[in-house]
Write a protein that holds these residues in place. Structure first.
Motif, mmCIF file in Angstrom:
data_model
loop_
_atom_site.group_PDB
_atom_site.id
_atom_site.type_symbol
_atom_site.label_atom_id
_atom_site.label_comp_id
_atom_site.label_asym_id
_atom_site.label_seq_id
_atom_site.Cartn_x
_atom_site.Cartn_y
_atom_site.Cartn_z
ATOM 1 N N PHE A 23 0.844 -1.192 0.000
ATOM 2 C CA PHE A 23 0.000 0.000 0.000
ATOM 3 C C PHE A 23 0.882 1.245 0.000
ATOM 4 O O PHE A 23 2.096 1.170 0.216
ATOM 5 C CB PHE A 23 -0.927 0.004 1.227
ATOM 6 N N VAL A 24 0.233 2.398 -0.259
ATOM 7 C CA VAL A 24 0.912 3.686 -0.185
ATOM 8 C C VAL A 24 0.091 4.602 0.710
ATOM 9 O O VAL A 24 -1.130 4.436 0.849
ATOM 10 C CB VAL A 24 1.083 4.333 -1.582
ATOM 11 N N SER A 25 0.768 5.556 1.322
ATOM 12 C CA SER A 25 0.096 6.548 2.160
ATOM 13 C C SER A 25 -0.166 7.791 1.320
ATOM 14 O O SER A 25 0.756 8.330 0.690
ATOM 15 C CB SER A 25 0.955 6.915 3.378
ATOM 16 N N PHE A 26 -1.434 8.228 1.306
ATOM 17 C CA PHE A 26 -1.827 9.376 0.491
ATOM 18 C C PHE A 26 -2.943 10.126 1.204
ATOM 19 O O PHE A 26 -3.988 9.541 1.508
ATOM 20 C CB PHE A 26 -2.288 8.904 -0.895
ATOM 21 N N GLN A 27 -2.691 11.404 1.511
ATOM 22 C CA GLN A 27 -3.672 12.253 2.188
ATOM 23 C C GLN A 27 -4.183 11.594 3.476
ATOM 24 O O GLN A 27 -5.378 11.494 3.724
ATOM 25 C CB GLN A 27 -4.839 12.572 1.243
ATOM 26 N N ASN A 28 -3.213 11.110 4.274
ATOM 27 C CA ASN A 28 -3.474 10.505 5.579
ATOM 28 C C ASN A 28 -4.277 9.218 5.490
ATOM 29 O O ASN A 28 -4.903 8.784 6.473
ATOM 30 C CB ASN A 28 -4.216 11.495 6.501
ATOM 31 N N LEU A 29 -4.266 8.574 4.320
ATOM 32 C CA LEU A 29 -4.956 7.296 4.139
ATOM 33 C C LEU A 29 -3.970 6.262 3.610
ATOM 34 O O LEU A 29 -3.048 6.587 2.847
ATOM 35 C CB LEU A 29 -6.123 7.438 3.153
ATOM 36 N N ASP A 30 -4.149 4.997 4.031
ATOM 37 C CA ASP A 30 -3.356 3.888 3.500
ATOM 38 C C ASP A 30 -4.180 3.202 2.409
ATOM 39 O O ASP A 30 -5.222 2.599 2.676
ATOM 40 C CB ASP A 30 -3.013 2.895 4.615
ATOM 41 N N ILE A 31 -3.692 3.315 1.166
ATOM 42 C CA ILE A 31 -4.459 2.843 0.018
ATOM 43 C C ILE A 31 -3.761 1.628 -0.586
ATOM 44 O O ILE A 31 -2.604 1.723 -1.019
ATOM 45 C CB ILE A 31 -4.596 3.953 -1.042
ATOM 46 N N PRO A 32 -4.441 0.451 -0.629
ATOM 47 C CA PRO A 32 -3.847 -0.746 -1.253
ATOM 48 C C PRO A 32 -3.612 -0.517 -2.744
ATOM 49 O O PRO A 32 -4.346 0.214 -3.410
ATOM 50 C CB PRO A 32 -4.902 -1.825 -1.016
ATOM 51 N N LEU A 33 -2.577 -1.165 -3.272
ATOM 52 C CA LEU A 33 -2.265 -1.010 -4.688
ATOM 53 C C LEU A 33 -3.402 -1.490 -5.571
ATOM 54 O O LEU A 33 -3.610 -0.979 -6.676
ATOM 55 C CB LEU A 33 -0.978 -1.786 -5.030
ATOM 56 N N SER A 34 -4.156 -2.496 -5.094
ATOM 57 C CA SER A 34 -5.240 -3.035 -5.907
ATOM 58 C C SER A 34 -6.365 -2.029 -6.141
ATOM 59 O O SER A 34 -7.154 -2.193 -7.078
ATOM 60 C CB SER A 34 -5.818 -4.286 -5.234
#
Length: 557
Positions: A23-34
């Motif tokens: 996952f990546v962290s973006f705008q204080n959220l952890d977003i899975p690659l999928s």
């Protein structure tokens, strides 16, 4: 003319969960690659861009996923920036040219705002000011600088606490010319809250003692001036970090993402403030008569004062020295009224920095302000007199507050006009082979702006929004490692910080320069001419150090 819109790409670092998913962290959220959209389906993919829409409104940054040249999956942060070509630099150039012509920073900054507003189609400058002051960071800054700093200095002026402390130090420490100069230098270190406050309090306090010890006006004014703003940079437990941090926002830079990150970055970069450190060290060596280099005119002034007792040059026109002291006539000042609030201010800043990673400057000044007022009331000062002192303190920083408001607005406007984006597109490829020269170039640019405006804060508002995106673009283009990229950004940041201090300190239209001469009774141009050789020597050494650190500390991969 229509703005030029460009899509900037930044590869985000990926993290792995305990179960192996990424996952990546973006705008204080952890977003899975999928869950991230493939690049070719992204609305910011070149084939999907709507140029008409881009000219009207900038879309929010989005994430996209693609396969890199190494066959690994990459996550891109795509964001749109726009600029008006060379016209994007017109607001900053207008402010600089007006300063050369008018020698007055308020009019120059306002002129830059008018031109920048016209460039982006915002002709209502009052709306620009309202939008700027409505930002949380700007509002906090004004509260800190106008209310707390001004109120605290007003209380100290009404009670006479700062003057009492300085006189106490002078009476018990001065035994000759060297100790007199050391007292001036020490007071300059202790008055690290801001340049003008330091110049006024130190200058008016030590001048009578220095006159008795036959210290030339040129030498004393140099010590006072060179330990005002440089010390405020090194011991930055004042309003400066709060002012600078909103100007450091660079899209895609993780260590500058939040206000806390930017404040932490500010304090981590302070050891790289080579000019400020050398300036303070140089005045210390001058104070103990061990300076390795002294300009010819300063040597002449020192010899004249020591041998003949003539403190000023025969053809000089000294500015009238004045005492900044409105202490209540029936109130007896107490040294601890200055020491205790100052200790609380420093202690709160240091403790919060240790506990939270970021010094809570607002807390520190609030605690010092409340304690100073409480001590004065408990010792018998009338509430009306105390209130009068606070009001006087607020009045003394109104001009500085107006400059801050205009400077912050100028910084926001520079981001909207895309001056940084234009410089990135213009210089990023040209500087790739000599990237290690960028810190020195930014130092020189900041000196020119600060010298022509007479204000370091206004310089930050003009230069930082241009310098930091350019520095980050170079790190991406060069492919520097993470540690090298941080160091390169820190060097560029420190060079702008110190260049503004040097330009402000040596400019004849700077408030600290004028006040240093005024409060020590020195001729203004004598002060400027005699301090320039020492200051330029320190600046040259600092430039060499920054260049060497950039060349050897930020190697290409």
């Amino acid at each position: 003319m229509a703005p030029i819109s460009q899509v900037q790409e930044q590869v985000l670092p990926q993290e792995t969960t305990p179960d192996g998913s990424r996952f990546v962290s973006f705008q204080n959220l952890d977003i899975p690659l999928s869950e991230i959209t493939p690049y070719h389906q992204s609305p910011l993919h070149p084939s999907n861009l709507n140029q008409t829409t881009l000219k009207q409104k900038l879309p929010e940054p989005v994430l996209a996923r693609r396969i890199g040249s190494d066959g690994m999956s990459q996550v891109l942060k795509l964001s749109v920036v726009r600029h008006w070509g060379g016209w994007s630099l017109l607001p900053a150039l207008t402010a600089i040219i007006l300063c050369f012509m008018l020698k007055e920073p308020l009019t120059a900054l306002l002129g830059g705002l008018l031109v920048g507003g016209a460039l982006i189609g915002q002709y209502d400058v009052t709306r620009l000011l309202v939008n700027s002051i409505g930002q949380p960071g700007s509002a906090v800054l004004l509260i800190l600088y106008l209310w707390l700093l001004g109120g605290l200095s007003g209380i100290w002026g009404k009670t006479g606490a700062a003057q009492a402390f300085a006189r106490f130090l002078s009476r018990h420490c001065v035994k000759g010319p060297v100790s007199a100069k050391l007292v001036a230098w020490t007071l300059g270190i202790l008055m690290f809250q801001g340049g003008t406050i330091s110049a006024v309090l130190v200058g008016t306090t030590v001048t009578p003692v220095a006159d008795e010890e036959k210290i030339s006006k040129e030498e004393l004014s140099y010590i006072v001036d060179s330990t005002s703003s440089p010390v405020a940079v090194i011991l930055a437990f004042n309003a400066w970090p709060g002012f600078v941090q909103p100007l450091l926002i660079v899209s895609g830079v993780s260590f500058l993402a939040t206000e806390s990150d930017r404040l932490t970055f500010f304090f981590q970069c302070l050891p790289l403030s080579f000019y400020a450190i050398l300036a303070v060290l140089g005045t210390f060596l001058l104070s103990i008569d061990k300076a390795p280099f002294i300009g010819r005119q300063m040597k002449k002034a020192i010899k004249r004062a020591r041998s003949t007792g003539q403190l000023s040059a025969p053809d000089s026109r000294p500015l009238a020295s004045r005492e900044i002291d409105n202490a209540s006539g029936d109130y007896q000042p107490w040294v601890l009224e200055f020491v205790l609030p100052l200790g609380v201010l420093i202690g709160t800043a240091l403790v919060t920095f240790w506990l939270r990673g970021t010094p809570q400057i607002l807390w520190a000044f609030s605690a010092a302000f409340v304690l100073a007022g409480g001590i004065a009331l408990m010792r018998g000062m009338n509430l009306n007199d105390l209130t009068d002192g606070v009001v006087d303190g607020l009045k003394s920083v109104v001009l500085g507050s107006v400059i801050i408001l205009l400077a912050v607005t100028m910084g926001h406007l520079s981001q909207q006009t895309g001056g940084g984006a234009f410089l990135v597109s213009l210089l990023s490829e040209r500087l790739l082979n000599v990237y290690w020269l960028l810190p020195a170039l930014l130092f020189g640019l900041s000196i020119v702006v600060a010298f022509s405006t007479g204000t370091s804060l206004g310089t930050y508002a003009v230069v930082y929004p241009l310098a930091m995106p350019l520095a980050w673009s170079l790190t991406l283009g060069l492919g520097l490692e993470e540690s090298s990229a941080w160091l390169f950004m820190a060097l560029c940041f420190a060079c702008v910080l110190n260049g503004a201090v040097f330009g402000d300190q040596t400019s004849p239209i700077s408030d600290t320069t004028v006040l240093s001469a005024l409060c020590t009774g020195c001729d203004l141009m004598d002060h400027v001419r005699t301090q320039l050789p020492q200051a330029m020597t320190m600046a040259a050494i600092a430039t060499v150090l920054w260049t060497l650190v950039a060349f050897f500390g930020c190697p290409l991969p």
